[in-house]
Design an enzyme around this catalytic site. Sequence first.
Site, PDB file in Angstrom:
ATOM      1  N   SER A 206       0.838  -1.191   0.000  1.00 31.97           N
ATOM      2  CA  SER A 206       0.000   0.000   0.000  1.00 31.97           C
ATOM      3  C   SER A 206       0.871   1.238   0.000  1.00 31.97           C
ATOM      4  CB  SER A 206      -0.906   0.025   1.249  1.00 31.97           C
ATOM      5  OG  SER A 206      -1.792  -1.066   1.278  1.00 31.97           O
TER       6      SER A 206
ATOM      7  N   SER B 139      -3.253  -3.608  -3.259  1.00 30.17           N
ATOM      8  CA  SER B 139      -2.520  -2.412  -2.837  1.00 30.17           C
ATOM      9  C   SER B 139      -3.499  -1.318  -2.460  1.00 30.17           C
ATOM     10  CB  SER B 139      -1.601  -1.932  -3.974  1.00 30.17           C
ATOM     11  OG  SER B 139      -0.837  -0.823  -3.558  1.00 30.17           O
TER      12      SER B 139
ATOM     13  N   ASP C 211      -4.126   2.268  -2.025  1.00 34.61           N
ATOM     14  CA  ASP C 211      -3.492   3.502  -2.497  1.00 34.61           C
ATOM     15  C   ASP C 211      -4.434   4.668  -2.228  1.00 34.61           C
ATOM     16  OD1 ASP C 211      -1.492   1.783  -3.529  1.00 34.61           O
ATOM     17  OD2 ASP C 211      -2.669   1.495  -5.343  1.00 34.61           O
TER      18      ASP C 211
END
Length: 351
Positions: free
Chosen positions: A232, A270, A272
Amino acid sequence: MDALQAAPHIGQLVAGPLNAITDVPGVAVGHCTLDHGPVQTGVTMLRPHGGDCFLQKVPAGAAVINGFGKSVGLVQVQELGVLESPIALTNTFAVGTVATALIRSAIAAQPEIGRTLPTVNPLVFECNDGYLNDLHAFAVTEAHAQQALASTASTFAQGAVGAGRGMTCFGLKGGIGSASRLAPTPVARFTVGALVLANFGRPAAFTLAGRHIGPALAQRLAAPSTGPERGSIIMLLATDAPLDARQLRRLATRAGAGLARTGSDYGHGSGDIALAFSTAYTVPQQLGRLQALTLLHEAMLDPLFEAAAQATEQAIVNALFAAETVTGRDGNKRIALTALARDWQALQQAA
């Protein structure tokens, strides 16, 4: 030479004096780092100004680029468009503890919070540092969060510190990175600063200042050239430009451009998330007529967008250059980019 001095300058815009998010007046950052044995983690705090964040809120906007994350407080920020606490960064399992610490800190300053005053919205973001850090130890305490808050200042360390202690970036040691860019507009020159918690990226995808060195890096690290992107990144943007919450959401979205330029494709796993805030004015907690504001025209935002993208990319690069090699849980190890100095020329030539 300081490791950050070796980092390439990203883009054409000029950096502020500190080349950090604290080039935006009033912004301060502090850390508490835990680095003993299998515990490699910590807390990073950002204050948007030196006053009481609950009484004098700042406008903010968020962009969830890929929502694989466990933040606290983000929903209310998206709804109301203001920050009313410092921003905390930590590991995934410490979010609740750090949120409680922010609430206690706010109550200590304003004892009527949750009584005659509304409740406070603590804002905490996280990344998973479980490769290097023993998450099951639940090592972060409220005292650690308070220590990070008490240490906030205009100058601060980057790399494997605070919340960045156990983070991984492109198979290397990641962590905290920061940068700033000066954005010239027709009415004034404004500052855009970025601070990232970098914990993302596949080694083979890494692009440094436009040079795709990922394949050579993956070979050096004996890392797979294919596979999903995990991890992340939290991207915080500050500016002194007079923007409202909607405009700040647009600014936060441009952090994704800087992220993509390093080789991220915002993979499924991930998280983000970007958040932008302005220090140009505050929104009072007390009821009453709001101050009349002169906001920047939409047609003048492009230099700020460019600054946001460049500052974010630079902050990621700085996190990598500032980090040190860390060995943590079960002997797991992440090598610092600077530790590959002997291979640096070869990596560049291979790009």
